[in-house]
Scaffold this active site. Structure first.
Site, short mmCIF file in Angstrom:
data_model
loop_
_atom_site.label_atom_id
_atom_site.label_comp_id
_atom_site.label_asym_id
_atom_site.label_seq_id
_atom_site.Cartn_x
_atom_site.Cartn_y
_atom_site.Cartn_z
N HIS A 209 0.83 -1.23 0.02
CA HIS A 209 0.02 0.02 0.08
C HIS A 209 0.88 1.10 0.03
O HIS A 209 0.52 2.32 -0.77
CB HIS A 209 -0.90 -0.13 1.18
CG HIS A 209 -2.31 -0.51 1.06
ND1 HIS A 209 -2.41 -2.15 0.96
CD2 HIS A 209 -3.39 -0.07 0.89
CE1 HIS A 209 -3.56 -2.32 0.80
NE2 HIS A 209 -4.15 -1.30 0.61
N HIS A 256 0.55 -2.72 8.93
CA HIS A 256 2.20 -2.72 8.97
C HIS A 256 2.94 -2.01 10.45
O HIS A 256 2.23 -1.27 10.89
CB HIS A 256 2.32 -1.87 7.63
CG HIS A 256 2.22 -2.64 6.33
ND1 HIS A 256 2.66 -3.44 6.06
CD2 HIS A 256 1.01 -2.60 5.50
CE1 HIS A 256 2.38 -4.16 4.95
NE2 HIS A 256 1.33 -3.30 4.42
#
Length: 442
Positions: A209, A256
């Site tokens: 992303h 993340h």
């Protein structure tokens, strides 16, 4: 030198610490409803006999009734409602979770793509940041790409959109393949709150992303500055803001660590440094090269096979094939457009381009092109999905009653993704603009 390496490793360990993610989430108003005695979180280290993904999938399947690490499972099943559940702040155990009227109970927006787990409830104390970072993370998801690339192609600049698709496809391939080679698990929960669980069974290093959220805005800036008239500072600030929003949203979502996001950002800058001097040559070859169709198919399918051989089935494998399939379809369409004389990029003498004055007719025409075009792409995708999977199951003698299980086999998933999304990419670049000409909307 030894001290430098030691310090660097310490900094990396600090940035990879899930506690740092949890503290950021708490600062942003995200609170988990963790059980009193949670199971030991996944350490993210793959055992020799159980590679990381398989280990996480097994754990995800075993804990699917209890959700992904965000809270206690109560005596009964949690209602399968995603998104905001309302302003009732009663916790899962029946007690008052908070007295603040701004607190909202929420659940992940989408189920885990591999296990089907819907995740567990969590508390949101800052709705503005929740919606802001939800928007930010959607800038790296499939539906945004279906909207963004066609809009630029049909209404702004076809050349820019074609080259963006090239960078996006190969950037995502590099990122997803790197994930499958490094094999780091997602941040442990607890302490991290899983605001999103869709990609939770996928590897996490680097953040793809963050990579797409950096590649698209900065490549857009790189392609349009000098080609279009606008202030340098404006373009740079928009690109940087877009990138930062996507990167920070991945930490907020609990998907993340800070290190993985920073790595994704820096990794993309290296990829853009490669593409910057070569992108024009690649685009011109796709359009005019005698052997371009063969090279397009061989390169996109060949690298997809490499990516699929790195690990067992995961959403990253599917995303890789999807991006490469879309890129292949768009590249083949640009070649066909050139052969048919439909590729009418503005001549160099007309540069730099200026934005036309806004008018009601211009806005209506642009919106009409956009909605008709996207509707065609969505219908195309729906039809191709409905046809391709049953066909492949029959072809390989697989039962069709469990689509999820069938798609975990490379012989189904790879051709499925390539066939569906190459047709979508081809339709976007070739068929839909031709339809606009027929309808008088070009």
């Amino acid at each position: 030198m030894a001290n430098f390496v030691k310090t660097f490793v310490q900094i990396c360990n600090y940035l990879q610490d899930p506690e740092l993610v949890a503290r950021f989430q708490h600062f942003c108003g995200v609170e988990g409803t963790f059980p009193d005695a949670p199971n030991a979180p996944d350490s993210g280290v793959s055992e020799p006999d159980h590679p990381g993904l398989r280990k996480r999938v097994q754990q995800g399947a075993q804990s699917s009734d209890a959700g992904v690490g965000n809270g206690a499972a109560g005596d009964g099943p949690t209602p399968q409602v995603n998104g905001m559940l309302g302003d009732d702040t009663t916790g899962p155990d029946g007690s008052s979770a908070a007295a603040d009227s701004e607190t909202t109970i929420a659940k992940p927006l989408r189920r885990n793509s591999l296990t089907g787990d819907s995740g567990q409830e969590f508390l949101i104390h800052n709705k503005f940041l929740f919606y802001l970072f939800t928007f930010g993370t959607e800038l790296g998801n499939e539906m945004f790409f279906i909207i963004f690339f066609p809009f630029v192609l049909w209404n702004i600049d076809a050349l820019v959109s074609r080259r963006l698709i090239v960078v996006w496809a190969w950037n995502l391939f590099v990122g997803q393949s790197t994930k499958d080679m490094i094999r780091w698990s997602r941040p442990a929960s607890p302490p991290v709150v899983k605001v999103e669980v869709f990609y939770n069974s996928e590897y996490s290093m680097p953040s793809t992303h963050a990579m797409t959220g950096t590649a698209l805005p900065f490549c857009l800036f790189m392609l349009t500055y000098g080609r279009w008239q606008y202030p340098f500072l404006l373009g740079f600030c928009v690109a940087l803001s877009w990138s930062v929003l996507v990167c920070v949203s991945r930490v907020y979502m609990g998907m993340h660590s800070v290190l993985e996001v920073i790595t994704g950002f820096l990794y993309t800058l290296l990829i853009l440094a490669f593409f910057q001097p070569n992108l024009g040559r690649i685009d011109n070859y796709y359009m005019m090269g005698s052997y371009a169709p063969l090279m397009i198919v061989v390169s996109h399918v060949g690298f997809g096979l490499v990516a699929f051989s790195l690990d067992s089935w995961s959403t990253s494998r599917g995303d890789t094939a999807q991006a490469l399939g879309t890129g292949a379809g768009a590249a083949l369409a640009s070649h066909v457009n050139y052969l048919l004389g439909l590729q009418l990029d503005p001549p160099l003498s007309s540069l730099p381009l200026t934005l036309p004055s806004l008018s009601v007719s211009l806005v209506l025409r642009s919106m009409l092109r956009f909605f008709i075009g996207v509707a065609v792409l969505l219908v195309t995708r729906m039809i191709m999905k409905a046809v391709t999977i049953p066909f492949l199951c029959r072809l390989f003698g697989l039962p069709m009653d469990d689509v999820r299980q069938a798609r975990q086999q490379m012989k189904v998933e790879l051709p499925y993704r390539y066939i569906v999304y190459s047709v979508v990419g081809f339709s976007c670049v070739c068929f839909v603009p031709l339809l606009f000409k027929i309808l008088g909307l070009a």
